[in-house]
Design a protein around this motif. Structure first.
Motif, PDB file in Angstrom:
ATOM      1  N   GLY A 178     -36.293  21.734  58.411  1.00  0.00           N
ATOM      2  CA  GLY A 178     -36.035  20.184  58.402  1.00  0.00           C
ATOM      3  C   GLY A 178     -35.450  19.718  59.486  1.00  0.00           C
ATOM      4  O   GLY A 178     -35.858  18.582  59.967  1.00  0.00           O
ATOM      5  N   ARG A 179     -34.572  20.684  60.336  1.00  0.00           N
ATOM      6  CA  ARG A 179     -34.095  19.825  61.400  1.00  0.00           C
ATOM      7  C   ARG A 179     -35.041  19.660  62.742  1.00  0.00           C
ATOM      8  O   ARG A 179     -35.251  18.951  63.095  1.00  0.00           O
ATOM      9  CB  ARG A 179     -32.889  20.792  61.928  1.00  0.00           C
ATOM     10  N   LEU A 180     -36.053  20.741  62.541  1.00  0.00           N
ATOM     11  CA  LEU A 180     -36.773  20.847  63.602  1.00  0.00           C
ATOM     12  C   LEU A 180     -38.236  19.875  63.496  1.00  0.00           C
ATOM     13  O   LEU A 180     -38.763  19.632  64.509  1.00  0.00           O
ATOM     14  CB  LEU A 180     -37.352  22.357  63.608  1.00  0.00           C
ATOM     15  N   LEU A 181     -38.516  19.981  62.209  1.00  0.00           N
ATOM     16  CA  LEU A 181     -39.960  19.204  61.877  1.00  0.00           C
ATOM     17  C   LEU A 181     -39.875  18.021  61.209  1.00  0.00           C
ATOM     18  O   LEU A 181     -40.890  17.362  61.020  1.00  0.00           O
ATOM     19  CB  LEU A 181     -40.620  20.208  61.076  1.00  0.00           C
ATOM     20  N   GLY A 182     -38.565  17.634  60.426  1.00  0.00           N
ATOM     21  CA  GLY A 182     -38.445  16.350  59.759  1.00  0.00           C
ATOM     22  C   GLY A 182     -38.392  16.523  58.246  1.00  0.00           C
ATOM     23  O   GLY A 182     -38.574  17.791  57.793  1.00  0.00           O
ATOM     24  N   LYS A 183     -38.159  15.518  57.361  1.00  0.00           N
ATOM     25  CA  LYS A 183     -37.951  15.180  56.167  1.00  0.00           C
ATOM     26  C   LYS A 183     -39.223  15.657  55.158  1.00  0.00           C
ATOM     27  O   LYS A 183     -39.070  15.989  54.101  1.00  0.00           O
ATOM     28  CB  LYS A 183     -37.678  13.905  55.763  1.00  0.00           C
ATOM     29  N   LYS A 184     -40.323  15.951  55.847  1.00  0.00           N
ATOM     30  CA  LYS A 184     -41.538  16.285  55.063  1.00  0.00           C
ATOM     31  C   LYS A 184     -41.673  17.723  54.553  1.00  0.00           C
ATOM     32  O   LYS A 184     -42.656  18.136  53.843  1.00  0.00           O
ATOM     33  CB  LYS A 184     -42.848  15.820  55.503  1.00  0.00           C
ATOM     34  N   VAL A 185     -40.836  18.413  55.224  1.00  0.00           N
ATOM     35  CA  VAL A 185     -40.957  19.933  54.876  1.00  0.00           C
ATOM     36  C   VAL A 185     -40.327  19.887  53.368  1.00  0.00           C
ATOM     37  O   VAL A 185     -39.354  19.838  53.199  1.00  0.00           O
ATOM     38  CB  VAL A 185     -40.141  20.548  56.016  1.00  0.00           C
ATOM     39  N   LYS A 186     -40.929  20.840  52.739  1.00  0.00           N
ATOM     40  CA  LYS A 186     -41.039  20.901  51.198  1.00  0.00           C
ATOM     41  C   LYS A 186     -40.197  22.397  51.148  1.00  0.00           C
ATOM     42  O   LYS A 186     -40.637  23.433  50.996  1.00  0.00           O
ATOM     43  CB  LYS A 186     -42.196  20.878  50.136  1.00  0.00           C
ATOM     44  N   GLU A 187     -38.697  22.214  50.976  1.00  0.00           N
ATOM     45  CA  GLU A 187     -37.700  23.519  51.174  1.00  0.00           C
ATOM     46  C   GLU A 187     -37.443  23.783  49.586  1.00  0.00           C
ATOM     47  O   GLU A 187     -36.945  22.868  49.131  1.00  0.00           O
ATOM     48  CB  GLU A 187     -36.619  23.150  51.845  1.00  0.00           C
ATOM     49  N   ILE A 188     -37.395  24.908  49.127  1.00  0.00           N
ATOM     50  CA  ILE A 188     -36.912  25.392  47.852  1.00  0.00           C
ATOM     51  C   ILE A 188     -35.895  26.411  48.059  1.00  0.00           C
ATOM     52  O   ILE A 188     -35.817  27.171  49.133  1.00  0.00           O
ATOM     53  CB  ILE A 188     -38.119  25.931  46.943  1.00  0.00           C
ATOM     54  N   ASN A 189     -35.277  26.671  46.897  1.00  0.00           N
ATOM     55  CA  ASN A 189     -34.244  27.440  46.901  1.00  0.00           C
ATOM     56  C   ASN A 189     -33.152  27.325  48.055  1.00  0.00           C
ATOM     57  O   ASN A 189     -32.586  28.162  48.710  1.00  0.00           O
ATOM     58  CB  ASN A 189     -34.686  28.953  46.984  1.00  0.00           C
ATOM     59  N   SER A 190     -32.664  25.937  48.254  1.00  0.00           N
ATOM     60  CA  SER A 190     -31.881  25.646  49.431  1.00  0.00           C
ATOM     61  C   SER A 190     -30.351  25.712  48.998  1.00  0.00           C
ATOM     62  O   SER A 190     -29.533  25.626  49.874  1.00  0.00           O
ATOM     63  CB  SER A 190     -32.238  24.219  49.658  1.00  0.00           C
ATOM     64  N   ASN A 191     -30.204  25.685  47.687  1.00  0.00           N
ATOM     65  CA  ASN A 191     -28.802  25.749  47.252  1.00  0.00           C
ATOM     66  C   ASN A 191     -28.026  27.268  47.559  1.00  0.00           C
ATOM     67  O   ASN A 191     -28.684  28.360  47.792  1.00  0.00           O
ATOM     68  CB  ASN A 191     -28.635  25.585  45.858  1.00  0.00           C
ATOM     69  N   ARG A 192     -26.943  27.240  47.949  1.00  0.00           N
ATOM     70  CA  ARG A 192     -26.152  28.356  48.034  1.00  0.00           C
ATOM     71  C   ARG A 192     -26.013  28.963  46.813  1.00  0.00           C
ATOM     72  O   ARG A 192     -25.356  28.552  45.964  1.00  0.00           O
ATOM     73  CB  ARG A 192     -24.930  28.021  48.658  1.00  0.00           C
TER      74      ARG A 192
END
Length: 480
Positions: free
Chosen positions: A201-215
């Motif tokens: 997300g930092r590298l490519l922007g907000k349209k990256v769909k990230e899952i299992n992001s929570n700690r």
């Protein structure tokens, strides 16, 4: 003088143990200053500082364990740059080289289950220290490091900005961002609750769909290892997307707990291990970016790797399992890419360290510039080399060291001459036992360097043959 029972042993990349049992505050406070002193006295004293990077991942109490490291290291006369947040292990390796530090001490247990934590020792050159360094650390754990008359200073730093800038400069980042922004590329990322969270997300922007992001220090009861059995959520996301979107490219990327291992998923929700990604990356970096150099693979790497290298007139060097062996080779000669079957891939264009975020960017660049789905790209390479194979690995827990010793003795004194009805035509003992069979398949039997586990690896023409051979090996191991 410290007394060490249940000796601390470093495996293929660091020392790991169960939290509260092998891995404790007291034992860590013993290891950290010795590691710093060994880095300074024996190996990297030419570095004009006494600075150690201290970093951590997102595991249970990782920050608190990192605090123990920082306090122990400053107490014996070293400055500390202490991370103000979790970050990928390769980010700390990069920081060590960039700020001219002696090295980095990183609290992480990589891909191991949530009950584990560990310590990785990184070098001044930005990669894993060689085996002789960890052996010396082990040997000096009964020798107390003198406390400094005045403790050295500690400063905090953010490891992300400089690391991201370094990675952005390695690829055509604008082309990848544009493809995502215009929906020509849809990117799903499973960070497995680990240190890769927010990275792409930092590298490519907000349209990256990230899952299992929570700690989640328990990793949903599994382990943060990029294997199909842990990726049901990512498979479901990609299948759902595919049912409603027939145009554009779709890529799924997976990172392990400390973001130094990678796997991928194609548009059809097929899992792609590094056995598949490494040949794709070799082809892309050679033909489109004009990279040159040697290809370094571990003994467990796919036979497709040397075949693709041969097509491109690249030489291949084989090592034992463990990225530190690849790093040694990268320091000794010009290397294009070094990779291992478990997902660790590094590049001569960067530091001698496996780096999953950089691998992700190169994979995305390959997809965008070729216009090919990852699965289609892989099939093209199979056609070019006239080589088709399948691969899998299983891990068997070992009940005791006595059982381990018995199995090793069996392999040494009664070498296997036939496996599942197929004749053994060669045995490579560079790391464990790699048996090449008459049908050009192979089986590796080796013990993990970090866990009480027997690892069985197989590559064969079909997945059915792979599973049959692994089942035979499992039966062999359990009956001896």
């Amino acid at each position: 003088m410290p007394v060490v029972t249940n000796p601390i042993k470093f495996g293929t990349d660091g020392w790991r143990g169960v939290i509260g049992d092998e891995f404790t505050f007291e034992r860590l406070a013993l290891v950290a200053p010795v590691a710093a002193q060994v880095l300074y006295n024996t190996y990297y004293s030419h570095v004009s500082s006494r600075t150690i990077i201290v970093g951590y991942d997102r595991r249970f109490m990782a920050e608190e364990f990192a605090r123990v490291v920082a306090d122990a290291v400053t107490a014996v006369g070293f400055d500390v740059l202490f991370s103000e947040s979790y970050a990928p292990t390769p980010a700390f390796s990069w920081a060590a080289k960039e700020v001219n530090a002696l090295g980095a001490l990183v609290i992480t247990a990589s891909h191991n289950p949530g009950t584990y934590l560990g310590l990785k020792v990184k070098s001044a050159f930005g990669g894993s220290v060689p085996p002789e360094v960890t052996k010396e650390i082990e040997g000096l754990l009964t020798v107390e490091v003198p406390t400094a008359a005045i403790p050295r200073k500690e400063e905090k730093f953010d490891p992300w900005p400089s690391y991201c800038r370094a990675l952005e400069g390695k690829v055509d980042i604008d082309k990848i961002r544009q493809a995502i922004a215009t929906s020509k590329l849809t990117l799903f990322v499973d960070v497995m609750h680990g240190a890769a969270a927010s990275g792409l997300g930092r590298l490519l922007g907000k349209k990256v769909k990230e899952i299992n992001s929570n700690r989640d220090p328990l990793f949903e009861g599994g382990a943060p290892e990029p294997l199909p059995k842990y990726l049901s959520g990512l498979f479901a996301e990609i299948k759902t997307h595919g049912e409603s979107n027939n145009s554009g490219l779709t890529v799924g990327l997976v990172f392990d707990g400390d973001c130094d291992r990678i796997a991928a998923v194609d548009k059809n929700a097929n899992f792609l291990s590094s056995q598949i990604l490494i040949p794709i990356l070799i082809d892309h970096l050679t033909r489109r970016r004009n990279f040159t150099g040697e290809i370094v693979k571990t003994v467990s790497g796919s036979d497709l790797i040397p075949l693709v290298a041969k097509l491109l007139n690249l030489s291949v060097f084989e090592t034992a399992v463990g990225y530190k062996y690849i790093a040694d080779r990268m320091l000794a000669t010009e290397v294009l890419l070094g990779g291992e079957e478990s997902g660790g891939i590094g590049y001569g264009s960067h530091i001698p360290e496996r780096d999953a975020l950089l691998s992700a960017l190169y994979v995305l660049e390959a997809v965008v510039e070729s216009g090919l789905d990852l699965g289609d790209y892989y099939h093209e390479l199979q056609q070019k080399t006239n080589f088709t194979s399948a691969y899998d690995r299983i891990d068997l827990p070992v009940a005791s060291m006595a059982v381990r010793g018995k199995l090793l003795q069996q392999l040494q004194t009664q070498p296997l001459t036939e496996i599942d009805g197929k004749k053994v035509i060669d045995c490579n003992t560079i790391d464990g036992y790699k048996f090449r069979l008459a049908d050009q398949s192979w089986l590796i039997i080796r013990f993990s360097g970090t866990e009480p586990v027997l690892r069985l690896y197989c590559e064969a023409p079909t997945i059915q043959q792979v599973h049959q051979t692994l089942a035979w090996a499992k039966t062999w191991a359990e009956s001896n």
